[in-house]
Motif scaffolding. Structure first.
Motif, PDB file in Angstrom:
ATOM      1  N   ARG A 100      53.353  42.808  46.532  1.00 19.46           N
ATOM      2  CA  ARG A 100      52.080  42.645  45.825  1.00 19.46           C
ATOM      3  C   ARG A 100      51.719  43.923  45.098  1.00 19.46           C
ATOM      4  O   ARG A 100      51.760  45.016  45.670  1.00 19.46           O
ATOM      5  CB  ARG A 100      50.965  42.309  46.809  1.00 19.46           C
ATOM      6  N   ASP A 150      48.576  45.414  42.322  1.00 23.41           N
ATOM      7  CA  ASP A 150      47.251  45.115  41.792  1.00 23.41           C
ATOM      8  C   ASP A 150      47.406  44.440  40.431  1.00 23.41           C
ATOM      9  O   ASP A 150      48.408  44.660  39.734  1.00 23.41           O
ATOM     10  CB  ASP A 150      46.420  46.396  41.650  1.00 23.41           C
ATOM     11  N   SER A 201      52.343  39.027  42.202  1.00 26.48           N
ATOM     12  CA  SER A 201      53.245  38.779  43.331  1.00 26.48           C
ATOM     13  C   SER A 201      54.673  38.788  42.819  1.00 26.48           C
ATOM     14  O   SER A 201      54.973  38.198  41.779  1.00 26.48           O
ATOM     15  CB  SER A 201      52.956  37.423  43.979  1.00 26.48           C
ATOM     16  N   GLU A 203      46.132  39.505  41.548  1.00 23.61           N
ATOM     17  CA  GLU A 203      47.342  40.188  42.006  1.00 23.61           C
ATOM     18  C   GLU A 203      48.533  39.892  41.104  1.00 23.61           C
ATOM     19  O   GLU A 203      48.494  38.966  40.300  1.00 23.61           O
ATOM     20  CB  GLU A 203      47.702  39.735  43.420  1.00 23.61           C
TER      21      GLU A 203
END
Length: 130
Positions: free
Chosen positions: A17, A19, A47, A45
């Motif tokens: 993850r 930001d 991912s 996020e």
């Protein structure tokens, strides 16, 4: 559910993850070979699913996953594949993380659960190959 052919991929995978404002490392998608890399950006996020050795520096990383890929391509009209796999693995006490691509579905299970996952999928009639 129809019998599926499922390939266990050889590498350890990670779910990472970043930001939402962080850049995805440019070289993440340039690794040669038969590896899965997936990048998903949401408002909250970024991912990333990738081989653990390629996890971005500074990312929050959940490592030690093994990737099981349903051999495809699968038609978009097929229903219940992920539901069936999730049910079969849940009955065996195996947690999972799922991912679908244009051609097929993938399931990640923790390395410690791999043998139990394979046994459960084979008991459900699927062909699982290493």
């Amino acid at each position: 559910m129809r019998r599926l052919v499922i390939d266990v991929q050889p590498l350890e995978y990670a779910v990472a993850r970043l930001d939402p404002d962080q850049a995805v490392p440019a070289d993440l998608l340039t690794h040669p070979g038969q590896v899965l890399v997936s990048v998903t950006r949401t408002q909250r996020e970024v991912s990333i699913i990738c081989p653990a050795k390629f996890a971005p520096p500074g990312a929050k990383v959940e490592a030690d996953w093994r990737l099981l890929s349903v051999r495809g391509p699968l038609a978009f009209t097929l229903t219940g594949i992920i539901a069936a796999l999730a049910s079969e693995l849940a009955a065996a006490g195996v947690g999972l993380f799922t991912l679908s691509t244009f051609e097929t579905d993938h399931v990640l299970v923790k390395s410690d659960d791999l043998t139990r996952a394979i046994d459960a999928l084979q008991a459900a009639g699927h062909d699982v190959s290493m």
